[in-house]
Design a protein around this motif. Structure first.
Motif, PDB file in Angstrom:
ATOM      1  N   HIS A 669      -1.418  29.585  12.792  1.00  0.00           N
ATOM      2  CA  HIS A 669      -0.152  28.987  13.209  1.00  0.00           C
ATOM      3  C   HIS A 669       0.956  30.032  13.252  1.00  0.00           C
ATOM      4  O   HIS A 669       1.722  30.113  14.222  1.00  0.00           O
ATOM      5  N   MET A 673       2.213  31.026  17.091  1.00  0.00           N
ATOM      6  CA  MET A 673       3.381  30.249  17.495  1.00  0.00           C
ATOM      7  C   MET A 673       4.523  31.181  17.936  1.00  0.00           C
ATOM      8  O   MET A 673       4.719  32.240  17.344  1.00  0.00           O
ATOM      9  N   ARG A 676      10.745  31.178  18.438  1.00  0.00           N
ATOM     10  CA  ARG A 676      11.754  30.128  18.415  1.00  0.00           C
ATOM     11  C   ARG A 676      11.290  28.910  17.632  1.00  0.00           C
ATOM     12  O   ARG A 676      12.107  28.153  17.100  1.00  0.00           O
ATOM     13  N   TYR A 677       9.990  28.713  17.527  1.00  0.00           N
ATOM     14  CA  TYR A 677       9.472  27.565  16.792  1.00  0.00           C
ATOM     15  C   TYR A 677       9.893  27.614  15.330  1.00  0.00           C
ATOM     16  O   TYR A 677      10.297  26.609  14.745  1.00  0.00           O
ATOM     17  N   THR A 680      13.372  26.654  14.556  1.00  0.00           N
ATOM     18  CA  THR A 680      13.702  25.271  14.919  1.00  0.00           C
ATOM     19  C   THR A 680      13.370  24.293  13.798  1.00  0.00           C
ATOM     20  O   THR A 680      14.076  23.305  13.603  1.00  0.00           O
ATOM     21  N   ILE A 686       6.992  22.276   9.488  1.00  0.00           N
ATOM     22  CA  ILE A 686       5.931  23.184   9.948  1.00  0.00           C
ATOM     23  C   ILE A 686       4.604  22.811   9.291  1.00  0.00           C
ATOM     24  O   ILE A 686       3.549  22.764   9.951  1.00  0.00           O
ATOM     25  N   HIS A 689       3.110  19.871  10.997  1.00  0.00           N
ATOM     26  CA  HIS A 689       2.495  20.192  12.278  1.00  0.00           C
ATOM     27  C   HIS A 689       1.120  20.844  12.084  1.00  0.00           C
ATOM     28  O   HIS A 689       0.196  20.593  12.873  1.00  0.00           O
ATOM     29  N   CYS A 726       4.792  13.434  17.762  1.00  0.00           N
ATOM     30  CA  CYS A 726       4.233  14.789  17.769  1.00  0.00           C
ATOM     31  C   CYS A 726       2.870  14.739  18.449  1.00  0.00           C
ATOM     32  O   CYS A 726       1.968  14.018  18.010  1.00  0.00           O
ATOM     33  N   ASP A 754      10.919  18.929  22.657  1.00  0.00           N
ATOM     34  CA  ASP A 754      10.726  20.360  22.425  1.00  0.00           C
ATOM     35  C   ASP A 754       9.245  20.640  22.625  1.00  0.00           C
ATOM     36  O   ASP A 754       8.393  19.985  22.004  1.00  0.00           O
ATOM     37  N   PHE A 756       6.105  23.521  22.676  1.00  0.00           N
ATOM     38  CA  PHE A 756       5.698  24.844  22.212  1.00  0.00           C
ATOM     39  C   PHE A 756       4.223  25.061  22.530  1.00  0.00           C
ATOM     40  O   PHE A 756       3.397  24.158  22.331  1.00  0.00           O
ATOM     41  N   ARG A 758       0.983  27.670  21.755  1.00  0.00           N
ATOM     42  CA  ARG A 758       0.468  28.788  20.969  1.00  0.00           C
ATOM     43  C   ARG A 758      -0.308  29.736  21.867  1.00  0.00           C
ATOM     44  O   ARG A 758      -0.786  29.365  22.948  1.00  0.00           O
ATOM     45  N   ASP A 765       3.914  19.342  21.292  1.00  0.00           N
ATOM     46  CA  ASP A 765       5.092  18.825  21.980  1.00  0.00           C
ATOM     47  C   ASP A 765       5.700  17.711  21.129  1.00  0.00           C
ATOM     48  O   ASP A 765       5.013  16.749  20.777  1.00  0.00           O
TER      49      ASP A 765
END
Length: 911
Positions: A669, A673, A676-677, A680, A686, A689, A726, A754, A756, A758, A765
């Motif tokens: 991760h 990643m 910017r993740y 945020t 985190i 996720h 999510c 938002d 993202f 990887r 998302d």
């Protein structure tokens, strides 16, 4: 009485006398025709320019006539003359005042002297009220004995107020006379103080519910500040205090000046006229003057401007002016009645009866927290006192009495060009602005007295200017004053959440420039320019020269005004993890001092728009941009190395939340990643996720779904009015479009997103969604439908969403009025970023908007690298960092023009 009305009354009387003796059922048809004819005449009278009060009075008299004929006919036809002589019908409430707008309730009370009405009386009342409903009136009626009426009036302040203005309609006058005498003796005498206290408390409650400002964007005509209730309150209070029943009598008692009385009556007549029109438009009682109504009312009342917006602006200026007159004059009269005092902090309290201490200074004296003038010629002796008085109010923590405010307003002619350019006035004004946390109250008092707009005419042009913008709750001048109050709140430490802003404010060496920038930040709106900040900066430069600010102060002032929305818009629409964003923003603000001032201005501007506009999500973004820019301004290139070290620190926090069996997943991760993740989300988010990605792989390994189906985690945030969704899975072309289509198929609205990706081709998302009522998604059916549609769409490359979406009920759009739509703004530009083309879209939100935009970009062969989806108050503000399919910016002019047209179609739902 107009001849046509007189003929109509004669005709209905003859018909009743001739026919109703034999056939009472004919009453409804006869009276219905009479009412229809009279309502038609009143509508013509109103649209022909008839006064609001006269129109309402004529409607009340029409109902009087109709009711009395009906009462007489029912009594006569049923042979109940004897019962009719032992009870009375009275009008109360608005009908009792003869202020009856169309569609308003007809309030009638039947009073009898005995404990219970007779069976005959009950039958008469039932027949009359039934017929009134059948004729088309909305009747609110009650039947009470005199004793019951007295008891209820003493138990309920609203009922007592209604009975204050009740008047005779029909029946036995002696019963009415007895009731009025007992009401005066048992409900009024000796209870004046209690009633006045209750009325003032009720007024305070209305302020809390409907707003403490006259200048709301969507005011309440009846109960809002400066509305009809304030006018009525003054009469009720004056009656209880001194038995005064009319405004001319208040003039005789020197509680009002003749000019004040005339202004008050004109303003109230205007409000009655506006309320009549809103009720005509809606076909019901309608006190909220919404944006959608304002354009229609302005047009129907005959405002001559060519465009709806111009008519609306002129109408609302009149509305604000009249309601401000009512607010200020009624406050002045209440002060003269010695009912209340306004303390320096704005609270209302009763006089204690103790003799207040008096302090005299420079032609003024203070008493009970307020400043009064010694004589009426203090300003002709020294015009400088027009500013000095506010400096005294600030230093001594006093308020300005309504008497003094009225005197100031009559002496504004002394604020001329010489006054504006005077060194003495300049020094006083800048001194007022230099006191942190104490400027807003004084600036508001200056504005209410008319001084601020005369001394700073650039700000004066905003007075009563309605804002046709998405987020503003107030008129332009009121918005500015509220912003100033929000800035003061930072220094007063009233809100613990503002502690970080306080630390910035305490470091500020030049608060006057910040306060002045906030005062001027929206002045360009008076010029009706598309980019008001540029015009505001020009006006700020003019003010800075007139006040002879130093070169450095003028530069800071112009920068703050010109860039007052830059911090907020950059934080909300740009990729804050992109070094190009930080570099570009740092080049704008240039110094830490400017950044600190801009941070405080942004907070005040955001909170001064509406309290709901400054969300935690928006604040987090602003603080992220602030901190990153601070680091860059302080350390330069080393700033980017510091970011990497911060990432290691975050990883350490995340690892503490897991057992060792998660080590590989944590490694992947943090390795794959984007930067910017990590700026945020917090470590706890985190970690959540990472768990979602594990669920996704377990989902696949256990064959609980197709390999392409993502894992979806729904979390409801009831306090924020949305759900967070999510979505973890494999990345693929058009993934966002498919997700948006799946939400749309289940009639779920997307508020923000938002996305993202990887480096190992996994995507996460995060969407913020709600239902039609702006509530979290709780329907299991909707959730199941969304997930099933998304899974199905990912299995088939050519999946067609259109059969699921073509429902007219899904389209929702926001309109200012039937004639004017809020404009769509689409900007495609290549200057802001060295690598990507940036697309900014601002448009009214609707269900399915994001799906249409994403589908348009996908069909146009556009690759989305980064997106920020934001929805506030039904307005979508979406930003996309994009490239062509082969990479690189979209540079061809023809391609950009075609894309802009296609996006406009998508925004309007015509793609």
């Amino acid at each position: 009485m107009p001849p046509d009305k007189e003929r109509a009354l004669k005709e209905v009387s003859e018909q009743l006398a001739e026919k109703l003796q034999r056939k009472p059922k004919d009453i409804v048809d006869i009276l219905r025709r009479f009412r229809k004819m009279e309502e038609h005449r009143l509508r013509i009278w109103h649209h022909g320019g008839g006064g609001g009060r006269e129109t309402c009075k004529q409607r009340a008299e029409m109902v009087d006539t109709l009711f009395r004929r009906l009462f007489e006919a029912v009594i006569t036809s049923e042979g109940r003359e004897k019962e009719a002589k032992s009870f009375v019908a009275v009008a109360f409430g608005g009908y009792g005042r003869k202020e009856l707008n169309p569609a308003s309730d007809v309030d009638i009370m039947f009073i009898h002297p005995a404990k219970q009405p007779t069976a005959g009386q009950e039958e008469i009342i039932r027949t009359i009220t039934t017929i009134l409903w059948d004729v088309g009136f909305k009747v609110s009626h009650s039947t009470r004995s005199i004793s019951q009426s007295i008891k209820l009036a003493n138990e309920d302040m609203v009922t007592k107020t209604s009975m204050l203005e009740c008047r005779y309609l029909a029946g036995e006058k002696e019963v009415f006379t007895t009731f009025k005498a007992r009401f005066e003796k048992e409900c009024i005498r000796g209870k004046e103080a209690d009633y006045i206290a209750a009325r003032l408390a009720n007024q305070a409650e209305l302020r809390i519910k409907y707003g403490t400002s006259v200048f709301l964007q969507e005011p309440n005509i009846k109960n809002g500040c400066g509305g009809m209730r304030d006018y009525q309150n003054l009469l009720w209070l004056a009656y209880l205090k001194q038995r005064i029943t009319t405004f001319p009598k208040m003039v005789e008692q020197k509680l009002l000046r003749e000019q004040e009385r005339a202004t008050l009556e004109k303003a109230y007549d205007f409000l009655l006229r506006v309320r009549t029109e809103t009720n005509y438009i809606n076909g019901r009682n309608s006190d909220q003057l919404t944006l959608q109504l304002q354009g229609k009312v302005a047009t129907n009342l005959g405002y001559p401007q060519k465009s709806v917006l111009a008519r609306c602006e002129e109408f609302m200026r009149d509305y604000y002016r009249h309601t401000q007159d009512i607010h200020q004059i009624t406050d002045t009269a209440c002060e003269r009645l010695e009912l209340k005092k306004e303390t320096a902090s704005g609270f209302i309290a009763f006089f204690t009866g103790k003799r207040p201490q008096i302090e005299r200074f420079d032609g003024f004296y203070s008493k009970a927290g307020l400043i009064y003038p010694d004589t009426s010629n203090i300003f002709s002796e020294d015009p400088l006192r027009l500013l000095k008085v506010f400096q005294y109010a600030q230093e001594k923590k006093l308020g300005v009495s309504t008497e003094l405010r009225s005197l100031i307003q009559r002496r504004l002619k002394y604020i001329n060009r010489e006054f504006q350019y005077s060194k003495a006035t300049r020094e006083i004004f800048l001194t007022i602005l230099s006191r942190k946390g104490e400027a807003a109250r004084i600036l508001r008092m200056m504005h209410e007295a008319g001084v601020l707009g005369r001394y700073i005419p650039e700000f004066g042009a905003l007075t009563c200017l309605v804002q046709h913008e998405f987020f503003h709750r107030y008129s332009a001048d009121e918005h500015t004053l509220v912003c100033l109050e929000k800035l003061d709140d930072v220094f007063s430490e009233k809100n613990p959440k503002l502690a970080n802003y306080l630390s910035i404010f305490q470091l500020l060496e030049d608060p006057a420039t910040l306060y002045l920038a906030l005062l001027l930040h929206d002045t360009g709106k008076a010029a009706n320019r598309r980019h008001h900040e540029e015009q505001s900066a020009i006006l700020a430069q003019r003010v800075g020269r007139r006040l002879q600010l130093t070169s450095e102060c003028r530069k800071s002032l112009i920068l703050l005004v010109d860039s007052h929305i830059t911090l907020s818009t950059t934080a909300q629409t740009r990729n804050l993890d992109d070094p190009a964003t930080i570099l570009q923003f740092a080049n704008i603000v240039k110094t830490r001092a400017n950044l600190n001032s801009l941070m405080l201005l942004t907070l005040a501007d955001g909170m001064g728009t509406t309290d709901q506009n400054w969300s935690d999500w928006k604040e987090n973004l602003v603080w992220q941009l602030y901190r990153e820019t601070c680091l860059y301004l302080e350390s330069g290139p080393e700033y980017f190395e510091q970011q990497k070290r911060d990432r290691l620190s975050i990883r350490g926090e995340v690892e503490k939340l897991f057992t060792s069996d998660y080590s590989e997943e944590v490694d992947a991760h943090f390795q794959f990643m984007p930067e910017r993740y990590f700026s945020t989300f917090q470590p706890e988010q985190i970690a959540s996720h990472i768990k979602d990605f594990r669920q996704f792989f377990q989902w696949m390994l256990n064959n609980q779904g197709p390999a392409l189906a993502p894992y979806i985690n729904w979390t409801s945030h009831t306090d924020k009015g949305h759900s967070e969704v999510c979505i973890c899975g494999w990345d693929r072309a058009g993934l966002l479009t498919r997700i948006a289509g799946a939400f749309l198929s289940a009639e779920i609205n997307i508020l923000g997103a938002d996305a993202f990706t990887r480096e190992d081709n996994l995507a996460i998302d995060i969407f913020r969604v709600c239902d039609r009522d702006h509530a979290p998604i709780t329907s299991k059916r909707k959730i199941a439908r969304m997930e099933a549609t998304l899974s199905e769409s990912l299995l088939h490359e050519s999946f067609d969403f259109r059969p699921l979406l073509h429902k007219p009920s899904l389209i929702q759009s926001y309109r200012l009025s039937e004639e004017v739509e809020i404009p769509i703004r689409i900007v495609i530009e290549n200057e802001s970023h060295p690598v990507y083309t940036i697309i900014d879209i601002q448009t009214p939100d609707r269900l399915g908007l994001l799906y249409d935009l994403l589908r348009c970009l996908n069909d146009s062969g556009i690759e989305i690298e980064f997106s920020r989806i934001v929805t506030e108050k039904d307005i979508a503000m979406d930003t996309f960092y994009v490239t062509e399919k082969q990479g690189g910016k979209i540079s061809d002019v023809g391609t950009i023009n075609r894309l802009q047209k296609q996006l406009h179609k998508a925004a309007t739902g015509n793609y």
